[in-house]
Design a protein around this motif. Structure first.
Motif, PDB file in Angstrom:
ATOM      1  N   LEU A  25       0.668  -1.334  -0.054  1.00  0.00           N
ATOM      2  CA  LEU A  25      -0.005   0.452   0.193  1.00  0.00           C
ATOM      3  C   LEU A  25       0.650   1.257  -0.279  1.00  0.00           C
ATOM      4  O   LEU A  25       0.515   2.460  -0.085  1.00  0.00           O
ATOM      5  N   TYR A  26       2.421   1.289   0.601  1.00  0.00           N
ATOM      6  CA  TYR A  26       2.555   2.494   0.326  1.00  0.00           C
ATOM      7  C   TYR A  26       3.213   3.244  -0.937  1.00  0.00           C
ATOM      8  O   TYR A  26       4.237   3.773  -0.898  1.00  0.00           O
ATOM      9  N   ALA A  29       1.057   4.253  -2.867  1.00  0.00           N
ATOM     10  CA  ALA A  29       1.433   5.839  -2.536  1.00  0.00           C
ATOM     11  C   ALA A  29       2.269   6.541  -3.054  1.00  0.00           C
ATOM     12  O   ALA A  29       2.142   7.632  -3.115  1.00  0.00           O
ATOM     13  N   ALA A  32       2.486   7.208  -6.216  1.00  0.00           N
ATOM     14  CA  ALA A  32       1.199   8.512  -6.675  1.00  0.00           C
ATOM     15  C   ALA A  32       1.966   9.617  -6.446  1.00  0.00           C
ATOM     16  O   ALA A  32       1.621  10.633  -6.924  1.00  0.00           O
ATOM     17  N   LEU A  33       2.846   9.584  -5.283  1.00  0.00           N
ATOM     18  CA  LEU A  33       3.055  11.273  -5.829  1.00  0.00           C
ATOM     19  C   LEU A  33       4.887  11.233  -6.814  1.00  0.00           C
ATOM     20  O   LEU A  33       4.548  13.117  -6.820  1.00  0.00           O
ATOM     21  N   ARG A 119      -1.743   3.844 -12.998  1.00  0.00           N
ATOM     22  CA  ARG A 119      -2.439   4.697 -11.352  1.00  0.00           C
ATOM     23  C   ARG A 119      -3.832   4.873 -11.168  1.00  0.00           C
ATOM     24  O   ARG A 119      -3.577   4.320  -9.324  1.00  0.00           O
ATOM     25  N   LEU A 123      -3.589   1.063  -6.955  1.00  0.00           N
ATOM     26  CA  LEU A 123      -4.272   0.301  -5.787  1.00  0.00           C
ATOM     27  C   LEU A 123      -5.607  -1.296  -6.293  1.00  0.00           C
ATOM     28  O   LEU A 123      -5.735  -1.658  -4.871  1.00  0.00           O
TER      29      LEU A 123
END
Length: 192
Positions: A25-26, A29, A32-33, A119, A123
C-alpha cells in the motif's frame, strides 16, 4: 511439532503478511507522489523511499510470509478448498509486487511518472487480492475441491503423480529418499 511452535509460526506468518501488505500500500502511495515532484532533491528522496520500501519491507516481508505459510501448510490440516483460492490470492499479491517494483524502477527521471491508467489500477490490484485473502481466511467457506485432480486434494497425492511423470523413483524406506532411475545396462556381446 508442538502446538507452541505452530503458534509462533502463525505469529510470524501474520506479522510478515502485515509488513508485506503495508509495504504494498505504501508503494502505491509513493508511485502516486511522482506526479507532484518538481525539484531534483525531492525526486532523490522519493526514489530512496521507494527503494527502501521495495528492498527492506516488501522483499523480506513477502518472502517470510510465503515461507512461513508454506511451512504451515505442511504442519497443520490446511488442504481445504478455500486454501487453494487463498494461494491464488497470494499469487495475485506476488504479481502486484513484481509489477509495482517494475514500474518504480522505470521512473528514473525527476519528471517521470507512471501513466494515468496505471495509477488508477494500482490500488485495486493490491486491495482485491488482499481483501479476498482476508475474507477467505476469516470465513473459511466450504468450497468443494471436486474439480481438482486427486493429487491436489489429498496429502501426499503429488508424490504419486510425480513418480509417474518423472524418471526419479522415490521411496520412503530408502536413503536418500529419492534416487535417479537406474539406466538399464546392456553388455556387449562377445560373439562375433
Amino acid at each position: 511439532m508442538a502446538w507452541r511452535s505452530v503458534a509462533w509460526l502463525k505469529f510470524l506468518h501474520v506479522g510478515a503478511i502485515a509488513v508485506w501488505c503495508a509495504g504494498l500500500l505504501y508503494l502505491v502511495a509513493l508511485l502516486a507522489l511522482h506526479r507532484r515532484i518538481e525539484a531534483r532533491h525531492e525526486f532523490i528522496g522519493l526514489r530512496r523511499a521507494t527503494r527502501f520500501t521495495h528492498v527492506v519491507l516488501l522483499a523480506p516481508g513477502g518472502a517470510l510470509a510465503i515461507v512461513t505459510g508454506t511451512a504451515l501448510l505442511f504442519l497443520v490440516d490446511a488442504l481445504h478448498g478455500w486454501m487453494f483460492l487463498k494461494l491464488a490470492g497470494v499469487g495475485g499479491l506476488v504479481v502486484a509486487q513484481l509489477w509495482l517494483g517494475h514500474v518504480a524502477n522505470g521512473l528514473v527521471e525527476p519528471r517521470s511518472q507512471p501513466p494515468r491508467w496505471l495509477r488508477s489500477i494500482a490500488l485495486p490490484a493490491v486491495l482485491v487480492p488482499m481483501f479476498a485473502i482476508l475474507w477467505l481466511v476469516l470465513s473459511e467457506p466450504e468450497i468443494e475441491v471436486g474439480g481438482l485432480p486427486a493429487a491436489l486434494a489429498e496429502p501426499g497425492g503429488l508424490q504419486d503423480w510425480v513418480s509417474r511423470v518423472t524418471p526419479i523413483r522415490c521411496s520412503n524406506t530408502s536413503f536418500p529418499p529419492c534416487q535417479p532411475a537406474k539406466p538399464t545396462e546392456t553388455k556387449p556381446s562377445t560373439d562375433r
